[in-house]
Design an enzyme around this catalytic site. Structure first.
Site, PDB file in Angstrom:
ATOM      1  N   LYS A 126       4.882  26.454 -24.179  1.00 13.01           N
ATOM      2  CA  LYS A 126       4.816  26.086 -25.585  1.00 13.01           C
ATOM      3  C   LYS A 126       4.102  27.222 -26.310  1.00 13.01           C
ATOM      4  O   LYS A 126       3.139  27.786 -25.767  1.00 13.01           O
ATOM      5  CB  LYS A 126       4.056  24.770 -25.737  1.00 13.01           C
ATOM      6  CG  LYS A 126       3.976  24.254 -27.171  1.00 13.01           C
ATOM      7  CD  LYS A 126       3.288  22.884 -27.232  1.00 13.01           C
ATOM      8  CE  LYS A 126       3.252  22.330 -28.645  1.00 13.01           C
ATOM      9  NZ  LYS A 126       2.620  20.993 -28.711  1.00 13.01           N
ATOM     10  N   SER A 143       5.215  17.289 -31.079  1.00 15.64           N
ATOM     11  CA  SER A 143       5.363  18.646 -31.527  1.00 15.64           C
ATOM     12  C   SER A 143       5.952  19.587 -30.472  1.00 15.64           C
ATOM     13  O   SER A 143       6.451  20.649 -30.834  1.00 15.64           O
ATOM     14  CB  SER A 143       3.995  19.202 -31.951  1.00 15.64           C
ATOM     15  OG  SER A 143       3.136  19.286 -30.840  1.00 15.64           O
ATOM     16  N   SER A 173       2.636  14.297 -28.419  1.00 15.02           N
ATOM     17  CA  SER A 173       3.458  15.505 -28.547  1.00 15.02           C
ATOM     18  C   SER A 173       4.121  15.995 -27.264  1.00 15.02           C
ATOM     19  O   SER A 173       4.979  16.879 -27.317  1.00 15.02           O
ATOM     20  CB  SER A 173       2.627  16.650 -29.130  1.00 15.02           C
ATOM     21  OG  SER A 173       2.490  16.489 -30.513  1.00 15.02           O
TER      22      SER A 173
END
Lengths: 489, 95
Positions: free
Chosen positions: A76, A153, A177
């Site tokens: 990420k 997210s 997330s």
């Protein structure tokens, strides 16, 4: 090759079925071909990945190596990677090349894994749809006629793994997330206990809630990832000194006698009927394996989202005050004076949702309001934790949905932030309490994947992974791939 | 609790954010919606409940006061928007 587990890939590398360079090249080719459709990656590290793969091949040829040696994966874009752009999905950091590695990034490097690139995400991890990325939204690979969100997210991480543009990816979870995008994309995602995975070098959003974790195609792969990620780190003062078990070894621990709690606050009239059916089927499977289900109550469930939307913005407003255009990050053109530089750099560098949360947080922390908002929310947080502690006196694990429904359409939630916040209703409590929670694919609704969520007691990640693994041994929801035009699968 | 446009300006200033005129109204509405949503918290009985900052109520651990970082001035300077002789440049503050 793209359907192999981490363990199978490791075996393939050792038996000379394929080299890490071939494997890495195959993934890079898929990324080149399909990332345009999916926007899963913000940065693809072509050259570095191939160089790392070459080094891994030499290491494997030389003798025994870590299971991760030569295995590609994605980070990420919130984890600092030395020499590789780390944007956190924001214009503010769109020019930031970290001078150091996050501990999680160091761990994967030491294990010999090959980082393919950095995955798209909502700006500063604020969002549940990936629509808040400065780089545009990642697209759910299960989309057919209309574009669906992948969740957020960690949306880019989920898309990369689901679309077979990476065998696995790291994510972070502040209010859901990891779990929500895992559910929307048909993956297994785990938010570990707060303090289990180091936050050093992970761009901070809400420091008392943020936690990194694995996103993978199976619980077995997630276990292999967590093995690399977990552990005490002196560089993170909130990381916890607690031995890390061998997660893979525990995957087959017996489920006989397992006590599963079903919260009345989750299984109520608000629960989507199709979701209820999916969960009932999972419950039946566990009961057939000797688990015992029991109704429980988490009375303060309704207060979780409101408490979160005080605590998270308050901590964000403090954390994001570091972005001032002086030492790194975006600086506005032609600043007139120091204050003009601060104000315009921040106003131009942050997106709408980030600014909204900074302001809500600043208000909640401002003189005269601190007790009414922040202190109150921290007290409610303890009530929520106490609910869980009472529940865990009589059950081992809590089962419920991960999300209210499957993936929604791009732009569907409009621009009403409160509607978007309510999407997190099932996931947020685990962050407030600091408990580990896992989402695993448990069925489909209208052809789209949905997840079941398992919440465990502190440091009980091994049990959550074992339950999901044995569920996956008898079901094939987790092996279904998004065979759509977007992915070419 | 509803907050006024003047309050919005005040919070923006506290946050070092400049509001675009045409977006101030919508932002004010959003923030008011969020605040009225979180006002549900006021109904909770929290008498005698200690605020919770860390799930395990862990305390900050102090490390020994010894040098543990080496000089990385050049490395860190690479990300600076403006730098000269190893110093960060900002607009003039002293006339």
């Amino acid at each position: 090759m793209f359907e192999k587990s981490i363990k199978e890939l490791a075996e393939g590398l050792r038996q000379g079925e394929f080299s890490s360079q071939e494997l890495t090249k195959a993934y890079l080719d898929r990324i080149d071909q399909y990332n345009g459709n999916l926007n899963a990656y913000i940065t693809v590290a072509h050259e570095q990945a191939l160089a790392d793969a070459r080094a891994a091949d030499e290491k494997i040829a030389a003798g025994p190596a870590n299971i991760w040696t030569g295995i590609p994966f994605a980070h990420k874009d919130i984890f600092c990677t030395e020499g590789l752009l780390t944007s956190c999905g924001s214009k503010m950091l769109s020019n930031f090349v970290p001078p150091y590695d996050a501990t999680v990034a160091t761990n994967f490097k030491q294990a010999g894994a090959v980082c393919l690139g950095k995955a798209n995400m909502d700006e500063f991890a604020m969002g549940g749809s990936n629509e808040n990325s400065f780089y545009g939204p990642a697209i759910n690979p299960w989309s057919t006629d209309t574009s669906l969100v992948p969740g957020g997210s960690s949306g880019g991480s989920a898309v990369a793994v689901a679309a077979r543009l990476a065998p696995a990816a790291t994510g972070t979870d502040t209010g859901g997330s990891i779990r929500q995008p895992a559910a929307f994309c048909g993956l297994t995602g785990l938010k570990p206990t707060y303090g289990r995975v180091s936050r050093y070098g992970m761009v901070a959003f809400a420091s008392s809630l943020d936690q990194g974790g694995p996103m993978a195609r199976s619980a077995e792969d997630a276990a292999a990832m967590l093995q690399v990620m977990a552990g005490y780190d002196a560089k993170d003062s909130t990381s916890v000194k607690q031995a890390v078990p061998n997660y893979s070894m525990h995957l087959n621990q017996d489920l006989k006698g397992l006590r599963i709690g079903l919260p009345v606050e989750y299984f109520n009239k608000h629960l989507n009927a199709a979701m209820q059916k999916v969960l009932e089927d999972a419950i039946k499977l566990f009961e057939a394996r000797g688990a015992v289900c029991k109704e429980i109550s988490l009375p303060h469930t309704e207060l979780a989202v409101p408490a979160y939307y005080v605590i998270a913005p308050a901590e964000a407003s403090a954390n994001l005050s570091r972005f001032d255009g002086v030492r790194y990050g975006y600086r506005c053109d032609d600043p007139q004076d120091l204050m003009d530089m601060y104000m315009r750099s921040r106003s131009e560098g942050f997106g709408t949702e980030v600014k909204r949360r900074i302001m809500v947080g600043a208000y909640a922390l401002s003189a005269g309001y601190y007790d009414a908002y922040y202190r109150k929310a921290q007290q409610v947080r303890r009530l929520i934790k106490n609910d869980f502690m009472t529940a865990f006196e009589t059950v081992d694990v809590i089962l419920g949905p991960t999300t209210p429904s499957p993936a929604f359409g791009l732009g569907e939630k409009g621009d009403d932030p409160v509607q978007m916040y309510l999407e997190d209703i099932y996931t947020i409590s685990a962050n407030l309490a600091g408990l580990p929670a896992l989402s695993a694919p448990a069925g489909t609704i209208d052809g789209l994947p949905v997840g079941m969520q398992l919440i465990g007691n502190y440091f009980d990640e091994a049990r959550l992974l074992a339950i999901a693994h044995q569920f996956q041994a008898e079901t094939n929801w987790h092996t279904q791939a998004p065979k759509t035009e977007l992915t070419g699968l | 609790m509803s907050i006024s446009p003047e309050d919005i300006q005040k919070i923006a200033k506290l946050s070092h954010l400049q509001l675009e005129k045409d977006k101030t109204e919508k932002l004010g509405q959003d923030i008011n919606n969020i605040l009225s949503f979180v006002d549900q918290l006021q109904a909770a009985d929290t008498s005698n409940i200690e605020p919770m900052a860390h799930p395990m109520d862990a305390e900050q651990i102090l490390r020994a006061d010894i040098v543990s970082e080496h000089d990385q001035r050049e490395k860190l300077a690479k990300n600076a928007p403006a730098i000269e002789d190893g110093l960060f440049l900002v607009p003039r503050v002293i006339e």
